[in-house]
Design an enzyme around this catalytic site. Structure first.
Site, mmCIF file in Angstrom:
data_model
loop_
_atom_site.group_PDB
_atom_site.id
_atom_site.type_symbol
_atom_site.label_atom_id
_atom_site.label_comp_id
_atom_site.label_asym_id
_atom_site.label_seq_id
_atom_site.Cartn_x
_atom_site.Cartn_y
_atom_site.Cartn_z
ATOM 1 N N ASP A 13 0.809 -1.233 0.000
ATOM 2 C CA ASP A 13 0.000 0.000 0.000
ATOM 3 C C ASP A 13 0.832 1.269 0.000
ATOM 4 O O ASP A 13 0.466 2.266 0.634
ATOM 5 C CB ASP A 13 -0.960 0.013 1.200
ATOM 6 C CG ASP A 13 -2.030 -1.065 1.110
ATOM 7 O OD1 ASP A 13 -2.406 -1.419 -0.024
ATOM 8 O OD2 ASP A 13 -2.463 -1.558 2.166
ATOM 9 N N GLY A 15 1.797 2.486 -3.104
ATOM 10 C CA GLY A 15 1.519 3.085 -4.413
ATOM 11 C C GLY A 15 2.323 2.518 -5.562
ATOM 12 O O GLY A 15 2.585 3.218 -6.543
ATOM 13 N N LYS A 38 2.403 -8.228 -13.814
ATOM 14 C CA LYS A 38 2.200 -8.447 -12.372
ATOM 15 C C LYS A 38 2.281 -9.958 -12.153
ATOM 16 O O LYS A 38 1.260 -10.661 -12.198
ATOM 17 C CB LYS A 38 0.834 -7.910 -11.954
ATOM 18 C CG LYS A 38 0.514 -8.036 -10.465
ATOM 19 C CD LYS A 38 1.060 -6.900 -9.648
ATOM 20 C CE LYS A 38 0.571 -6.968 -8.212
ATOM 21 N NZ LYS A 38 1.161 -5.905 -7.376
ATOM 22 N N GLU A 116 5.777 -5.350 -11.880
ATOM 23 C CA GLU A 116 5.405 -4.837 -10.562
ATOM 24 C C GLU A 116 5.410 -5.958 -9.533
ATOM 25 O O GLU A 116 4.778 -7.007 -9.728
ATOM 26 C CB GLU A 116 4.017 -4.188 -10.604
ATOM 27 C CG GLU A 116 3.614 -3.586 -9.266
ATOM 28 C CD GLU A 116 2.185 -3.067 -9.246
ATOM 29 O OE1 GLU A 116 1.486 -3.315 -8.231
ATOM 30 O OE2 GLU A 116 1.763 -2.430 -10.227
ATOM 31 N N ASN A 176 5.743 8.809 -3.604
ATOM 32 C CA ASN A 176 4.295 8.842 -3.780
ATOM 33 C C ASN A 176 3.676 9.400 -2.502
ATOM 34 O O ASN A 176 3.800 8.797 -1.433
ATOM 35 C CB ASN A 176 3.750 7.441 -4.072
ATOM 36 C CG ASN A 176 2.252 7.450 -4.293
ATOM 37 O OD1 ASN A 176 1.714 8.355 -4.918
ATOM 38 N ND2 ASN A 176 1.574 6.442 -3.783
#
EC number: 6.3.3.3
Length: 225
Positions: A13, A15, A38, A116, A176
């Site tokens: 969490d 970003g 991903k 990612e 971020n």
């Protein structure tokens, strides 16, 4: 030549997907063909087409090369928890060979592939393996995402030290702003600029519906490409 980069976060969490989308959009503006990958996602919705993870869908949407969902996200696990737990609950074995074969296939279809990660750098994908070991096998250059909030300095420095100790190159980092109320934001950025041995590629400001926006102007890929 295909540029392949790995997006690592200082935690969950922070970003990663927001920054991944911004980077894919920036690469598109540079005229590159782009795909987001991903490999492992934990936390999916069941749909008529199969399990779907919102982060993987955002990557699929941000890319300019059309790729089937199961190619973007080969392991779509239902439970929103550590991948090794989610995989165990479904009786799934996350096979690094599958991850590698899929990456090679994507690299044949675009000249910019952004991978990612899931969670933080040492996220486990089985009782014995972490996703970071797969990144090491492929010697992928890393972009570090720092979610700017209280505690992020320690997380960022520890993560950067570990990535470098693993023998990988951090080519850049992105801030971020996940907490708009962080009153020491600028001081935190200054410290990160001093402590992370890589260029800052950009700062993503806090904004509503951030994943639905064009974020390309907040990223400077000319520093690494």
């Amino acid at each position: 030549m295909t540029h392949t980069l790995f997006i690592a976060g200082t935690d969950t969490d922070v970003g990663k997907t927001v920054v991944s989308k911004a980077i894919l959009q920036a690469a598109d503006k540079m005229g590159m063909t782009t795909i987001g990958y991903k490999p492992v996602a934990a936390g999916c919705e069941v749909t008529p087409e199969g399990n779907r993870n919102s982060d993987a869908l955002h990557l699929q949407d941000a890319a300019n090369v059309s790729v089937a969902y199961d190619k973007v996200n080969p392991y779509a696990l239902l439970e929103p928890c550590s991948p090794h737990i989610a995989a165990k609950l479904e009786g799934v074995n996350i096979d690094e060979i599958v991850l590698s074969n899929q990456l090679q296939e994507l690299k044949q279809q675009a000249n910019f592939v952004l991978v990612e990660g899931a969670g933080g750098w040492r996220v486990p994908v089985s009782d014995s393996e972490c996703l970071s070991s797969w990144v090491q096998q492929h010697n992928l250059p890393v972009i570090l995402v720092v979610g700017v909030k209280l505690g992020c300095l320690s997380h960022a420095m520890l993560t950067a030290e570990t990535i470098e100790r693993d023998g990988l190159n951090i080519v850049g980092w992105v801030a971020n702003r996940v907490n708009p109320g962080e009153k020491h934001y600028r001081e935190i950025i200054t410290m990160l600029e001093q402590k992370i041995n890589a260029p800052k590629l950009g700062e993503i400001p806090y904004m509503p519906s951030v994943k639905k926006r064009d974020l390309s102007k907040h990223i400077d890929l000319t520093l690494i490409l």
